[in-house]
Design an enzyme around this catalytic site. Structure first.
Site, PDB file in Angstrom:
ATOM      1  N   ASP A 244     -17.547  48.497   1.234  1.00  0.00           N
ATOM      2  CA  ASP A 244     -18.575  47.700   0.550  1.00  0.00           C
ATOM      3  C   ASP A 244     -18.818  46.332   1.178  1.00  0.00           C
ATOM      4  OD1 ASP A 244     -16.278  46.339  -0.049  1.00  0.00           O
ATOM      5  OD2 ASP A 244     -16.156  47.056  -2.116  1.00  0.00           O
TER       6      ASP A 244
ATOM      7  N   HIS B  40      -5.201  34.697   3.379  1.00  0.00           N
ATOM      8  CA  HIS B  40      -6.432  35.150   4.056  1.00  0.00           C
ATOM      9  C   HIS B  40      -7.033  34.000   4.867  1.00  0.00           C
ATOM     10  CE1 HIS B  40     -10.567  36.703   4.410  1.00  0.00           C
ATOM     11  NE2 HIS B  40     -10.111  37.892   4.054  1.00  0.00           N
TER      12      HIS B  40
ATOM     13  N   ARG C   5     -14.736  36.278  -3.428  1.00  0.00           N
ATOM     14  CA  ARG C   5     -15.682  35.168  -3.573  1.00  0.00           C
ATOM     15  C   ARG C   5     -15.820  34.699  -5.019  1.00  0.00           C
ATOM     16  NH1 ARG C   5     -19.324  34.706   1.199  1.00  0.00           N
ATOM     17  NH2 ARG C   5     -18.048  35.917   2.607  1.00  0.00           N
TER      18      ARG C   5
ATOM     19  N   HIS D 294      -8.682  37.026  -1.900  1.00  0.00           N
ATOM     20  CA  HIS D 294      -9.792  36.613  -1.035  1.00  0.00           C
ATOM     21  C   HIS D 294     -11.165  36.683  -1.691  1.00  0.00           C
ATOM     22  CE1 HIS D 294     -10.113  40.970  -0.707  1.00  0.00           C
ATOM     23  NE2 HIS D 294     -11.360  40.778  -0.344  1.00  0.00           N
TER      24      HIS D 294
ATOM     25  N   GLU E  37     -19.992  42.638  -3.077  1.00  0.00           N
ATOM     26  CA  GLU E  37     -19.605  44.012  -2.747  1.00  0.00           C
ATOM     27  C   GLU E  37     -20.204  45.060  -3.686  1.00  0.00           C
ATOM     28  OE1 GLU E  37     -17.545  41.422  -2.820  1.00  0.00           O
ATOM     29  OE2 GLU E  37     -16.657  41.310  -0.825  1.00  0.00           O
TER      30      GLU E  37
ATOM     31  N   GLU F  96     -15.469  56.413   1.032  1.00  0.00           N
ATOM     32  CA  GLU F  96     -15.146  55.645  -0.184  1.00  0.00           C
ATOM     33  C   GLU F  96     -16.423  55.302  -0.945  1.00  0.00           C
ATOM     34  OE1 GLU F  96     -11.734  52.700  -0.162  1.00  0.00           O
ATOM     35  OE2 GLU F  96     -13.282  51.483  -1.108  1.00  0.00           O
TER      36      GLU F  96
HETATM   37  C1  UD1 Z   1     -14.850  40.260   3.634  1.00  0.00           C
HETATM   38  C2  UD1 Z   1     -15.703  41.256   2.848  1.00  0.00           C
HETATM   39  C3  UD1 Z   1     -14.905  41.819   1.668  1.00  0.00           C
HETATM   40  C4  UD1 Z   1     -13.587  42.384   2.142  1.00  0.00           C
HETATM   41  C5  UD1 Z   1     -12.827  41.305   2.881  1.00  0.00           C
HETATM   42  C6  UD1 Z   1     -11.509  41.804   3.405  1.00  0.00           C
HETATM   43  C7  UD1 Z   1     -18.109  40.845   2.760  1.00  0.00           C
HETATM   44  C8  UD1 Z   1     -19.215  40.171   2.064  1.00  0.00           C
HETATM   45  N1  UD1 Z   1     -16.877  40.599   2.305  1.00  0.00           N
HETATM   46  O1  UD1 Z   1     -14.653  39.076   2.859  1.00  0.00           O
HETATM   47  O2  UD1 Z   1     -15.659  42.833   1.063  1.00  0.00           O
HETATM   48  O3  UD1 Z   1     -12.830  42.816   1.019  1.00  0.00           O
HETATM   49  O4  UD1 Z   1     -13.615  40.859   3.983  1.00  0.00           O
HETATM   50  O5  UD1 Z   1     -10.799  40.763   4.008  1.00  0.00           O
HETATM   51  O6  UD1 Z   1     -18.345  41.593   3.693  1.00  0.00           O
HETATM   52  N2  UD1 Z   1     -12.336  34.465   9.031  1.00  0.00           N
HETATM   53  C9  UD1 Z   1     -11.702  34.164  10.213  1.00  0.00           C
HETATM   54  N3  UD1 Z   1     -11.011  35.143  10.855  1.00  0.00           N
HETATM   55  C10 UD1 Z   1     -10.895  36.398  10.379  1.00  0.00           C
HETATM   56  C11 UD1 Z   1     -11.529  36.691   9.167  1.00  0.00           C
HETATM   57  C12 UD1 Z   1     -12.243  35.737   8.495  1.00  0.00           C
HETATM   58  O7  UD1 Z   1     -11.746  33.048  10.670  1.00  0.00           O
HETATM   59  O8  UD1 Z   1     -10.254  37.239  11.008  1.00  0.00           O
HETATM   60  C13 UD1 Z   1     -13.121  33.424   8.312  1.00  0.00           C
HETATM   61  C14 UD1 Z   1     -14.449  33.153   8.966  1.00  0.00           C
HETATM   62  O9  UD1 Z   1     -14.635  31.772   9.012  1.00  0.00           O
HETATM   63  C15 UD1 Z   1     -15.476  33.761   8.049  1.00  0.00           C
HETATM   64  C16 UD1 Z   1     -14.792  33.654   6.705  1.00  0.00           C
HETATM   65  O10 UD1 Z   1     -13.392  33.836   7.012  1.00  0.00           O
HETATM   66  O11 UD1 Z   1     -16.677  33.059   8.117  1.00  0.00           O
HETATM   67  C17 UD1 Z   1     -15.195  34.663   5.693  1.00  0.00           C
HETATM   68  O12 UD1 Z   1     -15.259  35.964   6.203  1.00  0.00           O
HETATM   69  P1  UD1 Z   1     -16.355  36.977   5.604  1.00  0.00           P
HETATM   70  O13 UD1 Z   1     -16.354  38.192   6.449  1.00  0.00           O
HETATM   71  O14 UD1 Z   1     -17.640  36.268   5.411  1.00  0.00           O
HETATM   72  O15 UD1 Z   1     -15.865  37.316   4.137  1.00  0.00           O
HETATM   73  P2  UD1 Z   1     -14.435  37.649   3.533  1.00  0.00           P
HETATM   74  O16 UD1 Z   1     -14.216  36.698   2.436  1.00  0.00           O
HETATM   75  O17 UD1 Z   1     -13.381  37.739   4.566  1.00  0.00           O
END
Ligand code: UD1
Length: 385
Positions: free
Chosen positions: A97, A257, A226, A224, A133, A119
């Protein structure tokens, strides 16, 4: 000639749940998998790919620091559209999702390439939770030609929404395939506390006092979502501080996270608590080892809610709703939200009431037998023409 199935993954959980599907399709005589990473999560995805020995054939490398949802959605849609036009796979598989799922499915739909949703059919019924999601997965179901539902509950959700029954099959959840595979490997390799602590970066004091002492009670935390950014995370941290005050024998291990909106409050509010070990995100292999040995978990993760019943670990789910009622029905998962009083009341019960702990840690298997990937392969082999 074999038909090409593009497997798309952007984040850590997509990689965990797609790895078994990729390896299963490699065995097929009629299908050939191609692993495509959108790179939505740079570090956390790479860490997980390494655990499964997976090297994406294509990496769109789309993550930007502090990415917003519309930016990321737009970038995945354009980059996937270009990739599909160049490589023309016969089918596309997405999982779950995330933003990667919705944008890649839409790109495939525009290119008239059939989509399989692994899923499918999870629902909370609340568009605001999990955000975004719940909307991502709802929009993906009608785009998909194959909806691979983990349970009868998820299939029934799709029937209620008028999704074509011919597109739906109940396959189990491939997270169990991944979990069993990783646990078998751990047994073969004899992974121990010292090795896990070194790889994850767990402080020596915590390792000696908790990981190396069988029965020493410690709690594993992840978060993690939102919906919890801001006040929610502050309340979760308050609950953890109160837990360690009220239970001096209990330790807390928290792999944090990488999202900056998570890192900031957690480090500010828990960084000085000597009984809380804050560590970087653990790789899947070590995380499974830790889940297997903690007393219970505090988590808002979907994957954890699915793995816990198979490991017999109670989870206090830091959310108001869940799309995974199977774990709640099994008794393993309890919804507690982010109210510190509620979190503490449930934590007290798990720490103080042996009978209740035993009831909630009974092994159950609502998400299947670890053969989900094989079922998905068989369905694709029969129906992809
Ligand atoms: C995302 C997914 C969520 C999933 C989760 C698992 C969306 C909207 N959300 O949320 O469904 O459950 O991942 O973890 O798709 N970042 C890093 N390095 C990483 C990962 C993240 O620096 O390896 C930072 C980045 O600055 C990024 C921010 O985290 O901009 C948020 O990442 P994002 O993919 O927007 O959403 P998640 O909260 O991680």
């Amino acid at each position: 000639m074999k038909k090409t199935v593009a497997i798309i993954a952007g984040t850590r959980p997509e990689c965990v749940k797609m790895a078994p599907v990729y390896f299963e399709l490699l065995k097929s005589e009629t299908l050939r998998p191609v692993f495509v990473s959108t790179g939505q999560h740079r570090q956390m995805l790479d860490q997980t790919l390494a655990v499964f020995g997976l090297k994406p054939e294509y990496d769109l490398n789309l993550m930007q620091p502090g990415q917003t949802l519309p930016d990321l959605t737009g970038r995945v849609l354009s980059a996937m559209t270009a990739w599909l036009a160049e490589h023309k796979p016969d089918a596309v598989l997405v999982q779950g999702d995330t933003t990667t799922v919705l944008a890649a499915s839409l790109a495939a739909f525009y290119a008239r390439i059939p989509v399989g949703h692994v899923e499918a059919g999870l629902r909370t019924g609340d568009m605001a939770s999990p955000f975004p999601e719940e909307m991502n997965r709802r929009l993906t179901s009608p785009l998909a030609r194959w909806n691979f539902c983990p349970t009868e509950v998820s299939k029934a959700n799709l029937m209620r929404e008028g999704i074509d029954p011919a597109s739906c099959s109940v396959t189990g959840n491939s997270v169990i395939d991944a979990l069993l595979r990783v646990r078998d490997r751990q047994k073969e390799q004899g992974l121990d506390a010292a090795a896990v602590a070194a790889k994850v970066g767990i402080p020596e004091k915590f390792t000696e006092r908790f990981l190396k002492k069988p029965g020493a009670p410690w709690v594993l935390v992840t978060g993690h979502r939102r919906e919890s950014f801001g006040g929610g995370f502050e309340r979760i941290c308050e609950a953890i501080n109160r837990l360690t005050q009220e239970h001096p024998e209990v330790g807390v291990l928290y792999p944090v996270h990488l999202n900056p909106q998570v890192q900031e409050p957690v480090k500010r509010l828990l960084g000085d608590n000597p009984r809380v070990a804050l560590v970087p995100p653990a790789a899947y292999e070590e995380f499974v080892w830790l889940m297997d040995r903690c007393a219970f978990l505090l988590s808002d993760s979907g994957g954890v809610q699915e793995e816990a019943p198979s490991l017999g670990k109670p989870v206090l789910v830091l959310r108001e709703t869940t799309e995974r009622p199977e774990g709640v029905t099994a008794g393993t998962c309890t919804l507690v939200g982010t109210d510190p009083d509620k979190i503490l009341a449930e934590a007290h019960r798990l720490l103080g009431d042996r009978a209740e702990y035993a009831r909630r840690s009974a092994l159950k298997n609502p998400y299947g037998d670890g053969h989900t990937a094989r079922r998905i392969r068989e369905i694709l082999e029969e129906t992809l023409r």
